[in-house]
Design an enzyme around this catalytic site. Sequence first.
Site, PDB file in Angstrom:
ATOM      1  N   LYS A  62       4.878   7.777 -13.406  1.00  0.00           N
ATOM      2  CA  LYS A  62       4.270   8.942 -12.766  1.00  0.00           C
ATOM      3  C   LYS A  62       4.909  10.182 -13.372  1.00  0.00           C
ATOM      4  O   LYS A  62       6.101  10.427 -13.175  1.00  0.00           O
ATOM      5  CB  LYS A  62       4.490   8.912 -11.253  1.00  0.00           C
ATOM      6  CG  LYS A  62       3.688   7.852 -10.521  1.00  0.00           C
ATOM      7  CD  LYS A  62       4.003   7.855  -9.041  1.00  0.00           C
ATOM      8  CE  LYS A  62       3.174   6.802  -8.310  1.00  0.00           C
ATOM      9  NZ  LYS A  62       3.632   6.621  -6.918  1.00  0.00           N
ATOM     10  N   GLY A  96      -0.900   7.128  -9.629  1.00  0.00           N
ATOM     11  CA  GLY A  96      -1.528   8.334  -9.107  1.00  0.00           C
ATOM     12  C   GLY A  96      -0.782   8.879  -7.907  1.00  0.00           C
ATOM     13  O   GLY A  96      -0.043   8.173  -7.227  1.00  0.00           O
ATOM     14  N   ASP A 133       2.037  -2.823  -2.866  1.00  0.00           N
ATOM     15  CA  ASP A 133       2.948  -1.700  -3.035  1.00  0.00           C
ATOM     16  C   ASP A 133       3.650  -1.428  -1.707  1.00  0.00           C
ATOM     17  O   ASP A 133       3.016  -1.097  -0.707  1.00  0.00           O
ATOM     18  CB  ASP A 133       2.171  -0.466  -3.489  1.00  0.00           C
ATOM     19  CG  ASP A 133       3.079   0.726  -3.772  1.00  0.00           C
ATOM     20  OD1 ASP A 133       4.314   0.561  -3.745  1.00  0.00           O
ATOM     21  OD2 ASP A 133       2.542   1.823  -4.033  1.00  0.00           O
ATOM     22  N   GLU A 181       5.178  -3.968  -6.095  1.00  0.00           N
ATOM     23  CA  GLU A 181       5.675  -2.660  -6.499  1.00  0.00           C
ATOM     24  C   GLU A 181       6.710  -2.117  -5.514  1.00  0.00           C
ATOM     25  O   GLU A 181       6.479  -2.079  -4.312  1.00  0.00           O
ATOM     26  CB  GLU A 181       4.496  -1.686  -6.605  1.00  0.00           C
ATOM     27  CG  GLU A 181       4.861  -0.333  -7.184  1.00  0.00           C
ATOM     28  CD  GLU A 181       3.646   0.555  -7.354  1.00  0.00           C
ATOM     29  OE1 GLU A 181       3.829   1.755  -7.652  1.00  0.00           O
ATOM     30  OE2 GLU A 181       2.503   0.075  -7.177  1.00  0.00           O
ATOM     31  N   LYS A 184      -1.406  -1.331   0.015  1.00  0.00           N
ATOM     32  CA  LYS A 184      -0.183  -0.784   0.584  1.00  0.00           C
ATOM     33  C   LYS A 184       0.286  -1.702   1.709  1.00  0.00           C
ATOM     34  O   LYS A 184      -0.509  -2.133   2.550  1.00  0.00           O
ATOM     35  CB  LYS A 184      -0.423   0.619   1.130  1.00  0.00           C
ATOM     36  CG  LYS A 184      -0.791   1.649   0.063  1.00  0.00           C
ATOM     37  CD  LYS A 184       0.388   2.007  -0.808  1.00  0.00           C
ATOM     38  CE  LYS A 184       0.046   3.150  -1.763  1.00  0.00           C
ATOM     39  NZ  LYS A 184       1.204   3.564  -2.584  1.00  0.00           N
ATOM     40  N   LYS A 220      -4.968  -2.460  -5.339  1.00  0.00           N
ATOM     41  CA  LYS A 220      -3.576  -2.396  -4.882  1.00  0.00           C
ATOM     42  C   LYS A 220      -3.564  -2.175  -3.378  1.00  0.00           C
ATOM     43  O   LYS A 220      -4.203  -1.253  -2.873  1.00  0.00           O
ATOM     44  CB  LYS A 220      -2.810  -1.276  -5.586  1.00  0.00           C
ATOM     45  CG  LYS A 220      -1.355  -1.193  -5.145  1.00  0.00           C
ATOM     46  CD  LYS A 220      -0.547  -0.269  -6.029  1.00  0.00           C
ATOM     47  CE  LYS A 220      -0.712   1.177  -5.645  1.00  0.00           C
ATOM     48  NZ  LYS A 220       0.197   2.058  -6.404  1.00  0.00           N
ATOM     49  N   SER A 247      -6.163   2.143  -5.252  1.00  0.00           N
ATOM     50  CA  SER A 247      -5.097   1.952  -4.281  1.00  0.00           C
ATOM     51  C   SER A 247      -5.681   2.062  -2.877  1.00  0.00           C
ATOM     52  O   SER A 247      -6.324   3.058  -2.546  1.00  0.00           O
ATOM     53  CB  SER A 247      -4.000   3.001  -4.488  1.00  0.00           C
ATOM     54  OG  SER A 247      -2.940   2.804  -3.594  1.00  0.00           O
ATOM     55  N   ASP A 269       8.771   1.796  -9.425  1.00  0.00           N
ATOM     56  CA  ASP A 269       8.076   3.082  -9.330  1.00  0.00           C
ATOM     57  C   ASP A 269       9.111   4.166  -9.048  1.00  0.00           C
ATOM     58  O   ASP A 269       9.654   4.783  -9.967  1.00  0.00           O
ATOM     59  CB  ASP A 269       7.019   2.995  -8.226  1.00  0.00           C
ATOM     60  CG  ASP A 269       6.258   4.298  -7.987  1.00  0.00           C
ATOM     61  OD1 ASP A 269       6.612   5.323  -8.581  1.00  0.00           O
ATOM     62  OD2 ASP A 269       5.313   4.294  -7.186  1.00  0.00           O
TER      63      ASP A 269
END
Length: 378
Positions: free
Chosen positions: A267, A295, A192, A218, A167, A165, A139, A243
């Site tokens: 998660k 994570g 994400d 996401e 952000k 991934k 990430s 998520d």
Amino acid sequence: MTVRIAPEAVELLLIRLPLVEPFETSFGRTDVREILLVRVLQDGCEGWGECVTDYAPLYSSECNGTARYVMETFLIPALFGDPLRRVSDWPRRVAFVKGHPMAKAALEMALWDLYGQMVGRSLRDLWGGTKDLVPVGVSVGIHPDVPSLLRTVERYRAEGYQRVKLKIKPGRDHEVLAAVRGAFPDALLTADANAAYRWPRDRAVLVSMDAYRLQMLEQPFPPDDWLGHARLQRALQTPICLDESVTSLATLRLALRLRAGQVINIKPGRVGGYTVARRIHDVCRRRGVPVWCGGMLETGIGRAANVALASLPGFVLPNDLSASRRYWVEDIVEPPFELQPGGYLAVPTGPGLGVRVVRTRLPVQWSQTYRRDGEIRK
């Protein structure tokens, strides 16, 4: 082998660990992690847990202060009640406490580790895991500029991570995605948003992300915007991954019924622990819904439990379970997690978590021990 779980003592510790590099998302920037750890003791064995709360309620309504209060006031006294026949009974034992899934999950992690130590079995074996290696991605937080982001992505791809991934947030999305896709046309990419967008205001911006051939998008909207997610998924070719929305079996069933997403990020801290996480996995596997383990900037304690969870057969996508050195100069466990050829992490096979906490590496800010006889030691 029948083993009752009746810990003699529980220790709470707060440590501070600096990250190798700052990690920024749509809801904030992290340079140093304040981490609440749990240690449970019984019959000469100890089990460790990690709470994924942060110093402030930014990602969720929980934070280290609330988790400590709920643990010492309600959860630890409940643990000192009648012995547990199975660790999986823990969610029912603490169901009287409304909410606070991260606090509940931290104690459950420690109980699983303790039980594994007592019976000499790994969490993978106790939970029905089937893999020796789990696929992992990395990430990448929001960067100050595109060139530095491209250098970071190139470095992680060179290290061998299977998926990257990115952000994103409003104003830092298309420029980022276009640059990374242009530089790495064959890379497996996901984005994400951490709930930073709004329906219907951002519909056009999000639908146009189909151009970047993302594996998934996401959590674009706030957790309770079920209709927004469902409407966007009908307009998108890119699968939506939920998520923050999925906090329980009930919310999972709602997501599936509304077709609000096609992928689920599990998660354990968000759903209240590994017992519930495994049930969510089981439902998704029966329904043919792919899942992966997310994570929360964990140390090797939480990472070990998550890697064991990701060894279950329904975790078919690369997980956010990077190597220890992705986040920490020196992890607090031995052995640290190292990236294996092809972009995998090895699943620990030793008892419990399968890693050893190195107490001398814990930069403890405070600790307090609660005993079954009622004594409290600072």
